[in-house]
Motif scaffolding. Structure first.
Motif, PDB file in Angstrom:
ATOM      1  N   PRO A   1      56.707  47.432  41.113  1.00  0.00           N
ATOM      2  CA  PRO A   1      55.529  48.267  40.892  1.00  0.00           C
ATOM      3  C   PRO A   1      54.630  47.761  39.765  1.00  0.00           C
ATOM      4  CG  PRO A   1      57.498  49.322  40.007  1.00  0.00           C
ATOM      5  CD  PRO A   1      57.953  48.116  40.773  1.00  0.00           C
ATOM      6  N   ASP A   2      55.132  46.826  38.951  1.00  0.00           N
ATOM      7  CA  ASP A   2      54.347  46.338  37.819  1.00  0.00           C
ATOM      8  C   ASP A   2      53.502  45.120  38.168  1.00  0.00           C
ATOM      9  OD1 ASP A   2      55.215  48.279  36.080  1.00  0.00           O
ATOM     10  OD2 ASP A   2      56.967  47.130  35.459  1.00  0.00           O
ATOM     11  N   THR A   3      53.522  44.694  39.426  1.00  0.00           N
ATOM     12  CA  THR A   3      52.711  43.540  39.788  1.00  0.00           C
ATOM     13  C   THR A   3      51.295  43.983  40.118  1.00  0.00           C
ATOM     14  OG1 THR A   3      53.395  43.701  42.100  1.00  0.00           O
ATOM     15  CG2 THR A   3      54.681  42.247  40.669  1.00  0.00           C
ATOM     16  N   GLY A   4      50.350  43.049  39.929  1.00  0.00           N
ATOM     17  CA  GLY A   4      48.966  43.350  40.238  1.00  0.00           C
ATOM     18  C   GLY A   4      48.217  43.959  39.066  1.00  0.00           C
ATOM     19  N   LEU A   5      47.049  44.496  39.374  1.00  0.00           N
ATOM     20  CA  LEU A   5      46.151  45.061  38.364  1.00  0.00           C
ATOM     21  C   LEU A   5      46.258  46.573  38.326  1.00  0.00           C
ATOM     22  CD1 LEU A   5      43.721  44.636  36.371  1.00  0.00           C
ATOM     23  CD2 LEU A   5      42.230  44.911  38.374  1.00  0.00           C
ATOM     24  N   ASP A   6      46.426  47.109  37.129  1.00  0.00           N
ATOM     25  CA  ASP A   6      46.449  48.557  36.914  1.00  0.00           C
ATOM     26  C   ASP A   6      45.558  48.833  35.714  1.00  0.00           C
ATOM     27  OD1 ASP A   6      46.969  51.254  36.676  1.00  0.00           O
ATOM     28  OD2 ASP A   6      48.924  50.978  35.724  1.00  0.00           O
ATOM     29  N   ALA A   7      44.336  49.266  35.980  1.00  0.00           N
ATOM     30  CA  ALA A   7      43.357  49.423  34.901  1.00  0.00           C
ATOM     31  C   ALA A   7      42.627  50.744  35.007  1.00  0.00           C
ATOM     32  CB  ALA A   7      42.349  48.266  34.934  1.00  0.00           C
ATOM     33  N   HIS A   8      42.252  51.255  33.844  1.00  0.00           N
ATOM     34  CA  HIS A   8      41.300  52.364  33.736  1.00  0.00           C
ATOM     35  C   HIS A   8      40.300  51.932  32.671  1.00  0.00           C
ATOM     36  CE1 HIS A   8      40.427  56.898  32.831  1.00  0.00           C
ATOM     37  NE2 HIS A   8      39.410  56.267  33.372  1.00  0.00           N
ATOM     38  N   LEU A   9      39.144  51.495  33.130  1.00  0.00           N
ATOM     39  CA  LEU A   9      38.158  50.883  32.242  1.00  0.00           C
ATOM     40  C   LEU A   9      37.199  51.940  31.713  1.00  0.00           C
ATOM     41  CD1 LEU A   9      37.342  47.803  34.532  1.00  0.00           C
ATOM     42  CD2 LEU A   9      39.060  47.957  32.708  1.00  0.00           C
ATOM     43  N   VAL A  10      37.277  52.180  30.422  1.00  0.00           N
ATOM     44  CA  VAL A  10      36.363  53.118  29.753  1.00  0.00           C
ATOM     45  C   VAL A  10      35.616  52.346  28.676  1.00  0.00           C
ATOM     46  CG1 VAL A  10      36.139  55.249  28.440  1.00  0.00           C
ATOM     47  CG2 VAL A  10      37.925  55.047  30.195  1.00  0.00           C
ATOM     48  N   VAL A  11      34.304  52.282  28.829  1.00  0.00           N
ATOM     49  CA  VAL A  11      33.455  51.554  27.882  1.00  0.00           C
ATOM     50  C   VAL A  11      32.242  52.420  27.566  1.00  0.00           C
ATOM     51  CG1 VAL A  11      32.064  49.495  27.461  1.00  0.00           C
ATOM     52  CG2 VAL A  11      34.183  49.313  28.793  1.00  0.00           C
ATOM     53  N   ASP A  12      32.000  52.647  26.289  1.00  0.00           N
ATOM     54  CA  ASP A  12      30.800  53.369  25.843  1.00  0.00           C
ATOM     55  C   ASP A  12      29.828  52.369  25.244  1.00  0.00           C
ATOM     56  OD1 ASP A  12      31.438  56.198  26.350  1.00  0.00           O
ATOM     57  OD2 ASP A  12      33.089  55.831  24.970  1.00  0.00           O
ATOM     58  N   ARG A  13      28.617  52.321  25.786  1.00  0.00           N
ATOM     59  CA  ARG A  13      27.582  51.410  25.283  1.00  0.00           C
ATOM     60  C   ARG A  13      26.278  52.192  25.161  1.00  0.00           C
ATOM     61  NH1 ARG A  13      27.674  45.572  28.019  1.00  0.00           N
ATOM     62  NH2 ARG A  13      27.005  45.049  25.911  1.00  0.00           N
ATOM     63  N   GLY A  14      25.990  52.644  23.941  1.00  0.00           N
ATOM     64  CA  GLY A  14      24.798  53.457  23.745  1.00  0.00           C
ATOM     65  C   GLY A  14      24.937  54.758  24.507  1.00  0.00           C
TER      66      GLY A  14
END
Length: 363
Positions: free
Chosen positions: A17-30
């Protein structure tokens, strides 16, 4: 073992289950906030699709480590990469303008990554020659970027990204710099290379055809949020926003269903063959619309609206009419039909659509 090798080794160590991409992308820009969950399995190609300013490139740069996350997570094959500097991530990037080193040959451009990973000059050049051969560019190994065509430069950029054997391949509008004829050929080649890639690939594009052809799964982003995701056929069949409907060429409406009738907020009702209850979408292609200058007395269409032509434009080998009135919609018709109807902006028409040519589904 170099730092890059150690990072790559740790990342490749994950399995199950740990293979591959597991992301939650949070970016604040202005005043802009990106909040995109993103997962992908090894061997899967995911396309981030959306209008300009949606946050697609920000998401790609966050995956590459070029933009820091302000929240969320980023795991690749089980390894946390949030604090890993870009140069130590097992990530390959193909930039929109390719960014090949102008003073280096195609061979040395591709050898650059392996050299940074600790390979000797001879080893790196041997690996680079192998990648160029795979791309059909063996005869151009000694050419500088200025001597390469757009399609050749794109393939060198892909080879350079793959030569580091990344666990995550990022492609930023990889076909945008090509003319239409070259794009057709390179798109097919890129699809073959992506099909052979065993790790995760994430593609950013605003071109629906690139996304549909190259990706296994689409993630549609608008205003920094995911509005829909699924396979290309699923997205094309059941769009959930006006942007997606326009991309796949459908008229789309949202209302409340009661049986075979879907009533919009404006009060206009659409008859469908599907029987639903509650919030629902109704979609139909512009080609399903027939136009009449007078109210038709002999039509079997259950949907009929009084409209006005707001504009006309060439759409492939047909004419697309943008209509306003009881229902705003697009209709496609032949040049001959448009001429016979005497269509022009401001002309009044009746628009008819058979219930069998609509598609209703839960909202």
């Amino acid at each position: 073992m170099t730092d890059i090798d150690e990072t790559a080794h740790r990342v490749r160590a994950g399995d199950g289950p740990d293979t591959g991409l597991d992301a939650h992308l949070v970016v604040d820009r202005g005043g802009f906030r990106l909040d995109v969950p993103l997962t992908a399995a090894p061997g899967e190609v995911v396309a981030l699709l959306g209008p300009n300013g949606a946050g697609k490139t920000t998401a790609l740069r966050a995956l590459a480590g070029l933009v820091p996350l302000t929240g969320g997570r980023l795991r690749l094959d089980g390894a946390e990469l949030e604090r890993t500097p870009p140069e130590k991530r097992p990530v390959g990037v193909v930039f929109q303008d390719y960014l090949l080193f102008p003073h280096l040959s195609a061979l040395d451009n591709v050898a650059f990554g392996p050299r940074c990973q600790g390979a000797t000059r001879a080893e790196a050049r041997a690996q680079a020659a192998e990648w160029l051969a795979r791309m059909g560019l063996a005869d151009h190994a000694g050419a500088k970027p200025r001597r390469l065509s757009g399609g050749q430069a794109q393939r060198v950029a892909v080879a350079r990204a793959l030569a580091t054997r990344p666990r995550l391949l990022l492609l930023d509008e990889p076909l945008a710099a090509l003319d239409a004829r070259t794009r057709l050929e390179v798109r097919a080649q890129l699809r073959r290379h992506l099909a052979e890639f065993e790790a995760v690939a994430v593609l950013v594009t605003h071109d629906p055809l690139d996304a549909m052809v190259l990706a296994d799964r689409l993630v549609v982003v608008e205003h920094g949020r995911v509005v829909q995701e699924g396979t290309p056929p699923e997205i094309a069949r059941r769009p959930r926003t006006d942007y997606i409907a326009q991309l796949v060429g459908l008229n789309l409406y949202r209302g409340r269903a009661g049986g075979h009738l879907v009533r919009l907020e404006s009060g206009t009702a659409l008859t469908t063959t599907e029987k639903l209850t509650g919030p629902a979408f109704v979609a139909f292609p512009p080609g399903a619309v027939t136009l009449h200058r007078e109210r038709p007395a002999d039509t079997s269409a259950r949907n009929l609206w009084r409209c006005e032509v707001a504009g006309l434009e060439t759409h492939g080998d047909r004419i697309r009419a943008d209509l306003t009135g009881e229902l705003a919609l697009a209709a496609d018709l032949t040049t001959v039909a448009a001429a016979e109807l005497g269509l022009e902006p401001g002309a009044g028409v009746w628009a008819a659509v058979k219930a069998a040519q609509t598609h209703a589904y839960p909202a």
